[in-house]
Write an enzyme that holds these catalytic residues in place. Sequence first.
Site, short mmCIF file in Angstrom:
data_model
loop_
_atom_site.label_atom_id
_atom_site.label_comp_id
_atom_site.label_asym_id
_atom_site.label_seq_id
_atom_site.Cartn_x
_atom_site.Cartn_y
_atom_site.Cartn_z
N GLU A 104 -6.06 6.86 -1.54
CA GLU A 104 -5.97 5.72 -0.64
C GLU A 104 -6.50 4.44 -1.30
O GLU A 104 -5.92 3.36 -1.15
CB GLU A 104 -6.76 6.01 0.64
CG GLU A 104 -6.09 6.98 1.58
CD GLU A 104 -4.78 6.44 2.12
OE1 GLU A 104 -4.72 5.25 2.49
OE2 GLU A 104 -3.80 7.20 2.16
N HIS B 60 0.84 -1.20 0.00
CA HIS B 60 0.00 0.00 0.00
C HIS B 60 0.87 1.25 0.00
O HIS B 60 0.64 2.19 -0.78
CB HIS B 60 -0.91 -0.02 1.23
CG HIS B 60 -1.68 1.23 1.45
ND1 HIS B 60 -2.98 1.40 1.00
CD2 HIS B 60 -1.34 2.40 2.07
CE1 HIS B 60 -3.40 2.61 1.34
NE2 HIS B 60 -2.43 3.24 1.99
N GLU B 61 1.88 1.28 0.87
CA GLU B 61 2.73 2.46 0.97
C GLU B 61 3.60 2.65 -0.26
O GLU B 61 3.79 3.77 -0.74
CB GLU B 61 3.59 2.37 2.24
CG GLU B 61 2.81 2.35 3.53
CD GLU B 61 1.91 3.57 3.70
OE1 GLU B 61 2.27 4.66 3.20
OE2 GLU B 61 0.84 3.45 4.33
N HIS C 202 1.66 4.30 -3.00
CA HIS C 202 1.60 5.76 -2.88
C HIS C 202 2.79 6.41 -3.57
O HIS C 202 2.65 7.43 -4.26
CB HIS C 202 1.59 6.18 -1.40
CG HIS C 202 0.25 6.14 -0.75
ND1 HIS C 202 -0.87 6.76 -1.27
CD2 HIS C 202 -0.15 5.56 0.42
CE1 HIS C 202 -1.90 6.57 -0.46
NE2 HIS C 202 -1.49 5.84 0.57
#
Length: 272
Positions: A202, A144-145, A148
């Site tokens: 997100e 997920h990070e 980003h």
Amino acid sequence: MTTLHKGLALAGALLLTGCQAINTTGSSAVGVDRKQYMFSMLSTDEVNQSYAQMYQETLQQAQAKGKLDTRSNNAKRLQVIGQRLISQAGYFRPDARQWDWQVSLIDSPELNANCGPGGKIIFYSGIITKLKLTDDEIAAVMGHEIAHALREHSREAMSKAYGIEMAKLGLGAVLGVSQETIGLADTAVQYGMTLPNSRSAETEADLLGIELAARAGYNPNGAVSLWRKMEQVSQGAPAEFMSTHPSSSTRIATLEANIPKVMPLYEQARKR
């Protein structure tokens, strides 16, 4: 058209001034292909270099306090998981293969982790120990990070913030409106533009994250069990409309709907 409407129209126009519409990542199984508006004056390299300095300062401060963990079992787990995920980042954007990737663990009770521009990853030990994360769940957080960073959401947010500030100046200088009206416009921009786009970022990170994890051979269902754990420890969180993050229930439903798209990638990776 009212003064406020004129101001919001100006905000939209200024947000596009000096921007270029790009898609920072290539094709994906989960269909993340939204065009992003970036100010040309904020280059990828400049943002990456700026964050790299902040990252090193954070590590130096942690090391000075004896909190930079390089030897524990969790630190070793992060390095292994990180290398597997990083090896797949180039699929989404080839230039990421040349990034100076780093993975660090800081001994802190925070339930947090991040991957800044240019591939600088920090985990705080609290998120691993308090949630008793499995390797699949760590891969979900890290994926997920990393997503980003691949999508350059920080640069996109900086571009948006710059445009909003220009619009606010335009409201005062060009239209000659009051500070009260500027405040109304600021609120409208915040809740009608900034926060929904943050939730969109997100969701993109969630989706690309499970695909990245699957390509690296980690079970994407780890993202669902992760957010169920997060849901249990985040009671009393703000309503989704007022939050930059999707609600846990919305997030889990979106993940469950998209995991079948990446399961073949996971099964294929397991055979390598």
